[in-house]
Scaffold this motif. Structure first.
Motif, PDB file in Angstrom:
ATOM      1  N   MET B  87       0.004  27.771  11.802  1.00 31.58           N
ATOM      2  CA  MET B  87       0.872  26.900  12.601  1.00 31.58           C
ATOM      3  C   MET B  87       1.703  27.724  13.580  1.00 31.58           C
ATOM      4  O   MET B  87       2.191  28.801  13.243  1.00 31.58           O
ATOM      5  CB  MET B  87       1.796  26.085  11.702  1.00 31.58           C
ATOM      6  N   PHE B  89       4.976  27.267  16.238  1.00 30.73           N
ATOM      7  CA  PHE B  89       6.084  26.325  16.428  1.00 30.73           C
ATOM      8  C   PHE B  89       6.649  26.388  17.837  1.00 30.73           C
ATOM      9  O   PHE B  89       6.573  27.410  18.515  1.00 30.73           O
ATOM     10  CB  PHE B  89       7.213  26.647  15.444  1.00 30.73           C
ATOM     11  N   ASN B  91       9.756  26.587  18.671  1.00 29.97           N
ATOM     12  CA  ASN B  91      10.777  27.638  18.793  1.00 29.97           C
ATOM     13  C   ASN B  91      10.357  28.951  18.136  1.00 29.97           C
ATOM     14  O   ASN B  91      11.196  29.721  17.669  1.00 29.97           O
ATOM     15  CB  ASN B  91      12.100  27.159  18.228  1.00 29.97           C
ATOM     16  N   PHE B  92       9.088  29.186  18.069  1.00 31.46           N
ATOM     17  CA  PHE B  92       8.454  30.421  17.593  1.00 31.46           C
ATOM     18  C   PHE B  92       8.705  30.699  16.108  1.00 31.46           C
ATOM     19  O   PHE B  92       7.808  31.043  15.381  1.00 31.46           O
ATOM     20  CB  PHE B  92       8.877  31.662  18.397  1.00 31.46           C
ATOM     21  N   TYR B  93       9.987  30.618  15.696  1.00 36.75           N
ATOM     22  CA  TYR B  93      10.345  30.933  14.321  1.00 36.75           C
ATOM     23  C   TYR B  93       9.822  32.294  13.886  1.00 36.75           C
ATOM     24  O   TYR B  93       9.326  32.455  12.773  1.00 36.75           O
ATOM     25  CB  TYR B  93       9.828  29.863  13.358  1.00 36.75           C
ATOM     26  N   LEU B  94       9.903  33.285  14.763  1.00 35.42           N
ATOM     27  CA  LEU B  94       9.575  34.635  14.308  1.00 35.42           C
ATOM     28  C   LEU B  94      10.639  35.058  13.310  1.00 35.42           C
ATOM     29  O   LEU B  94      11.786  34.621  13.388  1.00 35.42           O
ATOM     30  CB  LEU B  94       9.556  35.607  15.491  1.00 35.42           C
ATOM     31  N   PHE B  95      10.264  35.921  12.378  1.00 42.31           N
ATOM     32  CA  PHE B  95      11.242  36.396  11.405  1.00 42.31           C
ATOM     33  C   PHE B  95      12.152  37.407  12.103  1.00 42.31           C
ATOM     34  O   PHE B  95      11.703  38.473  12.529  1.00 42.31           O
ATOM     35  CB  PHE B  95      10.541  37.006  10.196  1.00 42.31           C
ATOM     36  N   ASP B  96      13.427  37.045  12.209  1.00 41.48           N
ATOM     37  CA  ASP B  96      14.334  37.785  13.084  1.00 41.48           C
ATOM     38  C   ASP B  96      14.613  39.218  12.631  1.00 41.48           C
ATOM     39  O   ASP B  96      15.070  40.029  13.409  1.00 41.48           O
ATOM     40  CB  ASP B  96      15.666  37.026  13.197  1.00 41.48           C
ATOM     41  N   ALA B 141      14.481  39.548  18.997  1.00 41.99           N
ATOM     42  CA  ALA B 141      15.547  39.376  19.986  1.00 41.99           C
ATOM     43  C   ALA B 141      15.283  40.175  21.261  1.00 41.99           C
ATOM     44  O   ALA B 141      15.905  39.936  22.284  1.00 41.99           O
ATOM     45  CB  ALA B 141      16.884  39.781  19.380  1.00 41.99           C
ATOM     46  N   ARG B 155       0.558  36.069  14.605  1.00 41.14           N
ATOM     47  CA  ARG B 155       0.922  35.932  13.190  1.00 41.14           C
ATOM     48  C   ARG B 155       0.046  34.874  12.528  1.00 41.14           C
ATOM     49  O   ARG B 155      -0.427  35.062  11.399  1.00 41.14           O
ATOM     50  CB  ARG B 155       2.401  35.554  13.082  1.00 41.14           C
ATOM     51  N   ALA B 156      -0.185  33.763  13.226  1.00 38.24           N
ATOM     52  CA  ALA B 156      -1.036  32.717  12.668  1.00 38.24           C
ATOM     53  C   ALA B 156      -2.491  33.172  12.613  1.00 38.24           C
ATOM     54  O   ALA B 156      -3.188  32.960  11.623  1.00 38.24           O
ATOM     55  CB  ALA B 156      -0.902  31.442  13.497  1.00 38.24           C
TER      56      ALA B 156
END
Lengths: 228, 250, 222
Positions: B87, B89, B91-96, B141, B155-156
């Protein structure tokens, strides 16, 4: 004999108190961390009864003066469960630790809740179990966010540890008072004691600042949200 | 015979939030290598539909199968299906707290139990696929939105999923950044990745999709190939919508 | 001895007497601690170099020195140089020093977060720096500092118990006396714990009410 040389004579005895004081601080921070983190997780992800138990625990330990807790445990609870002869240091360390857990759990809780829901969503979408997601994604972020608040616990606990004087733990303040009653030099000795506390405070905070810098990640924590 | 051809089957999905019925029975089937685009006004349940497919949102009713295995009611086995369904998203939802390459490899290590060296190689390969290999050691960031979205696609991809769900992957991006993400997606589609895409990018939908599904009020009301969309009168509602929202006329 | 008799005739009267002293300690300390905290914060933010350094030193010393030690210095140390306080006065002075040092930090942080433009706009209207600080900066800063000041107030309730160690028979002290005399430690300290929890809970409710009353629409409190 001059005041200076008397103080110098007693300095080794006083310095041993540093180890005891730091020992109390370590108990408080250590037990606080070990208990506080699971408590925070329980309060956020746990079932209703778990949330209520943790909430009550926090309310109790945060609402009471250390002095009252020390008296309650030293004179009441420990003797009551047959541990009356236990060294005061252990009682002091336990009480500060239980109290630290209450405070720290709230620092961790705030940090965990500040992490956006998307992080959990993304982790679950990759097939991570809830447990793995909390362990590998949420906690590493939360701990970094919690670090400044957690660091503030150090000076708090450092000054708080001196209340263990009231149950006779041989930490800095207790030893200073003993020296005062032996030498009748009051003000200078108490001031030396105060300076030691302030120095320990300063050194500890410097160390923690270095640690914070080391763990810093660009655009993450410190500055807060903003960066997207 | 026909059933085995579909890798994903979605049957009669319903979902309500309180009194609002967001999905009122959506069904469709997906073949391997197919790209389906979902378009339609906001709030018509397109994103909810995608989230139902990997059970991030649990539907009230209906079934989903991946390769003839039921995804709905899977219990703890849902984590297995989510490995198979990627999936991406809005808003990307990368692990910050992780660098780009760590973002791509973390699930390989923690979920697929790949050894770290292999995982790193795989992650670098996928970053290279999306043109982000040079940014491997940067934190989220430090990336532009387009770059972050490409990393999240990598990542997906790294999980080698059977299908990838794209939930408005370019809606949070400026037009220029949108282009770089669309390029990556177009490339994936041409390489035969199975994709379900919720999007407002009509250019992408018309050129890359095998089928376009127009949703309104929780239902798929019109569906067909891009050429149907352009030529067939059955697509009246859809065309009106596109004209209204996108100024899209041909 | 009969538990009920112990509770109603010995413990409660003693604890209520102690509570009165505790409340007195808090009532004297809190307002002075707040005003002094404001003064120190202003001094540290807008003062001359000397004043800034003095205020800094004040904060470092009173935040770093354990409160109990401070009470010892005031109560046992000062008489050796000819300054004698009653136990109550020594306790109040100690509490004020500690309370004001922490409050000043919250207020200073809040003052720094007030936009520079606010001060400039005030000056543009012809206000003096002093007027601008009092009329424009402080009203905003104090609102932002409320959560911190409230926190400190709750701490004050709790650390007021330390006065007992220098012989002020406040709530904890009265409990300790009864417990020692009748050898009823657990019961007594559990009851006194409930007293503190009640005081803290009431204070928290009161603070929340104040916070709501002084809130300004659209003014973010952090």
């Amino acid at each position: 004999m001059s005041t200076e040389s008397i103080i110098l004579d007693w300095l080794p005895y006083l310095s041993e108190g540093i180890a005891v004081t730091l020992g109390l601080v370590a108990c408080s921070l250590g037990i606080g961390l070990i208990m506080g983190l699971p408590m925070a997780l329980g309060q956020i992800y746990g079932s209703r009864p778990v949330q209520i138990i943790v909430g009550t625990y926090v309310w109790f330990f945060r609402g009471l003066p250390v002095l009252v807790l020390l008296f309650l445990f030293y004179f009441g609870i420990f003797p009551g469960i047959g541990l009356g002869g236990i060294p005061a240091f252990i009682v002091g360390g336990t009480v500060l630790g239980l109290r630290g857990a209450a405070y720290q759990s709230q620092i961790f809780r705030g940090a965990i809740q500040s992490i956006s829901e998307g992080q959990m969503t993304a982790a679950r979408s990759l097939g991570m179990s809830r447990f793995t997601a909390i362990k590998s994604i949420i906690l590493p972020q939360a701990m970094r966010i919690a670090l400044p608040g957690w660091s503030n616990e150090y000076p708090e606990m450092l000054t708080e540890s001196s209340v263990c004087y009231a149950i006779g733990v041989a930490e800095l303040l207790t030893r200073s008072s003993q020296i005062v009653s032996q030498t009748y030099i009051t003000l200078p000795i108490y001031i030396v004691c105060a300076l030691i506390f302030i120095l320990l405070n300063y050194i500890g905070m410097k160390g923690l600042t270095i640690l914070e810098k080391k763990l810093k990640i660009p655009g993450f924590g410190g500055g807060g949200e903003g960066a997207l | 015979m026909e059933t085995t051809e579909y890798i994903l089957k979605v049957k009669d999905i319903h979902k309500s939030y309180g009194n609002v019925e967001v999905l009122k029975g959506v069904s469709f089937n997906v073949k391997k290598g197919e790209t389906k685009c979902f378009i339609g006004p906001s709030g018509t349940g397109k994103s909810t539909l995608l989230r139902c497919i990997n059970q991030l949102t649990v539907p009230d009713q209906g079934q989903i199968w991946l390769h003839d295995e039921e995804v709905t009611h899977a219990g703890p086995r849902i984590n297995y299906f989510r490995q198979r369904i990627g999936m991406v998203f809005q808003n990307f939802y990368l692990f910050d707290h992780l660098t780009a390459v760590r973002n791509v490899e973390i699930a390989l290590i923690k979920v697929l139990r790949m050894n770290p060296k292999e995982a790193r190689e795989k992650a670098m390969y996928e970053l290279n696929q999306v043109g982000m290999a040079d940014w491997a050691d940067h934190y989220p960031a430090e990336l532009s939105g387009g770059q972050a979205q490409r990393v999240s696609i990598a990542r997906a991809l790294a999980m080698d999923p059977d299908v990838i769900l794209f939930d408005e992957p370019t809606s949070a991006l400026d037009p220029e950044l949108t282009r770089e993400v669309i390029e990556v997606m177009r490339n994936l589609a041409s390489l035969g990745m199975t994709m379900l895409v919720v999007t407002h990018e009509m250019g992408f939908a018309c050129s890359a999709a095998n089928e376009i599904l127009f949703m309104e009020n929780g239902r798929v009301i019109e569906q067909g190939s891009p050429s149907d969309l352009l030529n067939n009168p059955q697509f009246e509602r859809c065309k009106a919508f596109i004209g209204q929202y996108h100024g899209f006329h041909e | 001895m009969d538990q009920i008799v112990f509770l109603t005739e010995i413990l409660f009267p003693a604890l209520i007497g102690g509570t009165v002293i505790t409340l007195e300690l808090i009532a004297v300390t809190a307002p002075i601690g707040l005003l002094l905290g404001i003064a120190i914060a202003v001094g540290r933010t807008y003062g001359s170099w000397t004043i800034v350094e003095i205020c800094k030193g004040y904060v470092i010393f009173f935040k770093g020195c354990p409160l109990l030690l401070l009470l010892f210095i005031l109560y046992f140390g000062f008489p050796t140089i000819g300054i004698t306080f009653t136990a109550f006065t020594a306790a109040v002075i100690g509490f004020i020093c500690c309370n004001s040092a922490y409050n000043s930090e919250y207020i200073r942080g809040a003052m720094l977060s007030v936009q520079q433009g606010q001060l400039i706009a005030a000056k543009a209207l012809g206000m003096t720096k002093r007027q601008a600080i009092i009329n424009i900066v402080l009203p905003q800063a104090l609102r932002r500092a409320i959560p911190g000041i409230s926190n400190e107030f709750i701490y004050l309730i709790k650390y007021s118990s330390l006065a007992y160690v220098i012989t002020v028979i406040e709530l904890t002290g009265s409990a300790k006396q009864v417990a020692t005399k009748y050898f009823m430690y657990t019961e007594t300290f559990i009851i006194v714990a409930l007293f503190y929890l009640a005081i803290v809970t009431v204070a928290t409710i009161g603070i929340n009410a104040i916070e709501k009353r002084v809130a300004i629409p659209g003014f973010v409190q952090k």
